[in-house]
Scaffold this motif. Sequence first.
Motif, PDB file in Angstrom:
ATOM      1  N   PHE A 281      71.562  62.513  -4.571  1.00 22.71           N
ATOM      2  CA  PHE A 281      72.830  63.171  -4.873  1.00 22.71           C
ATOM      3  C   PHE A 281      73.087  63.257  -6.377  1.00 22.71           C
ATOM      4  CE2 PHE A 281      73.175  61.773  -0.542  1.00 22.71           C
ATOM      5  CZ  PHE A 281      73.987  62.704   0.086  1.00 22.71           C
ATOM      6  N   SER A 282      72.219  62.688  -7.185  1.00 25.20           N
ATOM      7  CA  SER A 282      72.412  62.658  -8.632  1.00 25.20           C
ATOM      8  C   SER A 282      72.136  64.019  -9.261  1.00 25.20           C
ATOM      9  CB  SER A 282      71.497  61.613  -9.267  1.00 25.20           C
ATOM     10  OG  SER A 282      71.844  60.313  -8.843  1.00 25.20           O
ATOM     11  N   ASP A 283      72.591  64.187 -10.514  1.00 18.92           N
ATOM     12  CA  ASP A 283      72.419  65.453 -11.227  1.00 18.92           C
ATOM     13  C   ASP A 283      70.980  65.677 -11.668  1.00 18.92           C
ATOM     14  OD1 ASP A 283      75.059  66.204 -10.982  1.00 18.92           O
ATOM     15  OD2 ASP A 283      75.663  65.338 -12.911  1.00 18.92           O
ATOM     16  N   ARG A 284      70.222  64.596 -11.879  1.00 19.08           N
ATOM     17  CA  ARG A 284      68.842  64.741 -12.331  1.00 19.08           C
ATOM     18  C   ARG A 284      67.899  63.946 -11.435  1.00 19.08           C
ATOM     19  NH1 ARG A 284      68.186  67.234 -17.281  1.00 19.08           N
ATOM     20  NH2 ARG A 284      70.038  67.327 -18.606  1.00 19.08           N
TER      21      ARG A 284
ATOM     22  N   HIS B   5      58.767  58.701  -0.080  1.00 24.20           N
ATOM     23  CA  HIS B   5      57.957  58.156  -1.179  1.00 24.20           C
ATOM     24  C   HIS B   5      58.850  57.960  -2.395  1.00 24.20           C
ATOM     25  CE1 HIS B   5      57.960  62.452  -1.965  1.00 24.20           C
ATOM     26  NE2 HIS B   5      57.362  62.291  -3.138  1.00 24.20           N
ATOM     27  N   ASN B   6      58.262  57.458  -3.488  1.00 27.65           N
ATOM     28  CA  ASN B   6      59.096  56.974  -4.594  1.00 27.65           C
ATOM     29  C   ASN B   6      59.297  57.954  -5.738  1.00 27.65           C
ATOM     30  OD1 ASN B   6      56.693  56.956  -6.060  1.00 27.65           O
ATOM     31  ND2 ASN B   6      56.589  54.724  -6.292  1.00 27.65           N
ATOM     32  N   HIS B   7      58.869  59.204  -5.630  1.00 24.35           N
ATOM     33  CA  HIS B   7      59.133  60.162  -6.700  1.00 24.35           C
ATOM     34  C   HIS B   7      60.638  60.367  -6.865  1.00 24.35           C
ATOM     35  CE1 HIS B   7      54.853  62.037  -6.418  1.00 24.35           C
ATOM     36  NE2 HIS B   7      54.890  60.993  -7.231  1.00 24.35           N
ATOM     37  N   TYR B   8      61.053  60.667  -8.087  1.00 22.07           N
ATOM     38  CA  TYR B   8      62.477  60.678  -8.404  1.00 22.07           C
ATOM     39  C   TYR B   8      63.264  61.752  -7.668  1.00 22.07           C
ATOM     40  CZ  TYR B   8      61.725  57.203 -12.025  1.00 22.07           C
ATOM     41  OH  TYR B   8      61.409  56.034 -12.687  1.00 22.07           O
ATOM     42  N   ASP B   9      62.602  62.827  -7.241  1.00 25.72           N
ATOM     43  CA  ASP B   9      63.316  63.858  -6.486  1.00 25.72           C
ATOM     44  C   ASP B   9      63.427  63.501  -5.004  1.00 25.72           C
ATOM     45  OD1 ASP B   9      60.474  64.288  -6.500  1.00 25.72           O
ATOM     46  OD2 ASP B   9      60.770  66.261  -5.620  1.00 25.72           O
ATOM     47  N   HIS B  10      62.923  62.329  -4.621  1.00 28.62           N
ATOM     48  CA  HIS B  10      63.025  61.850  -3.240  1.00 28.62           C
ATOM     49  C   HIS B  10      63.629  60.455  -3.142  1.00 28.62           C
ATOM     50  CE1 HIS B  10      60.518  65.071  -1.385  1.00 28.62           C
ATOM     51  NE2 HIS B  10      60.120  65.171  -2.645  1.00 28.62           N
ATOM     52  N   CYS B  11      63.496  59.676  -4.176  1.00 32.54           N
ATOM     53  CA  CYS B  11      64.001  58.297  -4.173  1.00 32.54           C
ATOM     54  C   CYS B  11      64.922  58.115  -5.369  1.00 32.54           C
ATOM     55  CB  CYS B  11      62.832  57.316  -4.225  1.00 32.54           C
ATOM     56  SG  CYS B  11      63.344  55.577  -4.280  1.00 32.54           S
ATOM     57  N   ASP B  12      66.218  58.215  -5.124  1.00 31.20           N
ATOM     58  CA  ASP B  12      67.238  58.104  -6.168  1.00 31.20           C
ATOM     59  C   ASP B  12      67.999  56.795  -5.952  1.00 31.20           C
ATOM     60  OD1 ASP B  12      69.097  58.669  -8.189  1.00 31.20           O
ATOM     61  OD2 ASP B  12      70.417  59.714  -6.780  1.00 31.20           O
ATOM     62  N   LEU B  13      67.707  55.812  -6.773  1.00 31.11           N
ATOM     63  CA  LEU B  13      68.288  54.485  -6.561  1.00 31.11           C
ATOM     64  C   LEU B  13      69.808  54.488  -6.665  1.00 31.11           C
ATOM     65  CD1 LEU B  13      65.735  52.142  -8.388  1.00 31.11           C
ATOM     66  CD2 LEU B  13      65.790  52.892  -6.002  1.00 31.11           C
ATOM     67  N   GLU B  14      70.374  55.329  -7.513  1.00 27.70           N
ATOM     68  CA  GLU B  14      71.836  55.370  -7.636  1.00 27.70           C
ATOM     69  C   GLU B  14      72.469  55.881  -6.345  1.00 27.70           C
ATOM     70  OE1 GLU B  14      75.591  54.826  -8.760  1.00 27.70           O
ATOM     71  OE2 GLU B  14      73.794  54.033  -9.741  1.00 27.70           O
TER      72      GLU B  14
END
Length: 333
Positions: free
Chosen positions: A95-98, A130-139
């Motif tokens: 849901f983050s902007d980036r 998986h852990n790529h940033y467009d799939h795993c957003d910790l925030e």
Amino acid sequence: MNSVSRSDHHTENGFENRYPLPEGKKSFFTFLRRRLFGRENWPRAKDQIGKTPVVTPDLEAIHTPNPDVAQVTWIGHATVLLQYQGVNILTDPVFSDRASPFVRVGPKRYSPPGMTIDQLPKIDIILLSHNHYDHCDLESLRQIGNAPTHIVPLKNASLLKEAGIDGCIEMDWDQFAEVNGVKIVHTPSYHWSSRKMSDRKEMLWGGYALTFPNGFKFYFVGDSGWNEQLFAEMGEKYGPFDLGLIPIGAYDPRDFMKAAHVNPEEAVLIKQAMGVKQAIAIHWGTFVLTSEPVDEPPKRLHSAMEQAGLNPEHFKALPVGGMHHHISPPAQK
């Protein structure tokens, strides 16, 4: 949860794809060089605003769903809300902007999430591919909280602990667990993982095949390149499926992206190989990750379905916030 023996995709240097493609490895530095100095005209996020259709989500239907009808809402990219038989499932919540480890650098969202985290119903299960940033957003995971059962590939639980998420169920390929009466199998995909320069393939990646108590079957591909042998074997083992989420975007430049992301024509091949009765397109229309025009994937998808002799309505590219209701009886193998 059942156990599986150590398989060929476990190596001393991390995980590997089940059937490696012949073209070999391409490094992040190669990708960066192509991005900065290549001949491709990469879209700029600020110029793409408005190119992805956006509709207001049906919050009444989301919060009072018919338990006998499978209901899918596309929130954006690979984030999808599946609701069926009283179970609310969220895939790859971002849901983050980036899609980036940085606040001001990295792929920026050019279409808003179809709904906010506060608008979500109570989530029972989160599927992380998986852990790529467009799939795993910790925030996003931090804001949703610990209440859902988090299903993650092997070695990813330690990453989610950074978001305060404890008690993840880690799964290897072809391993299964049962949550809220739903049988969940972690399926292979043709991809890779990394959060930084030094951790490539240290954490597993993949998709999920779900079977509900009445036999209804749902497939979430995750991220994947096309591999005929892999998907033929999985289709025979786990298919057919009533409903599926299949990626269609982030595929150019093709020589570089082929081993990581299917194009729309290959997405149709996945639908056919896995026996997906009704597919919903994901992994497009949200972030500029690659060089193809951002509004191209659904157009090529429509053409690919027609060329395959299939009804384009059976592989839908929803607007952001859009909903699909699946009411046909469960598929039988």
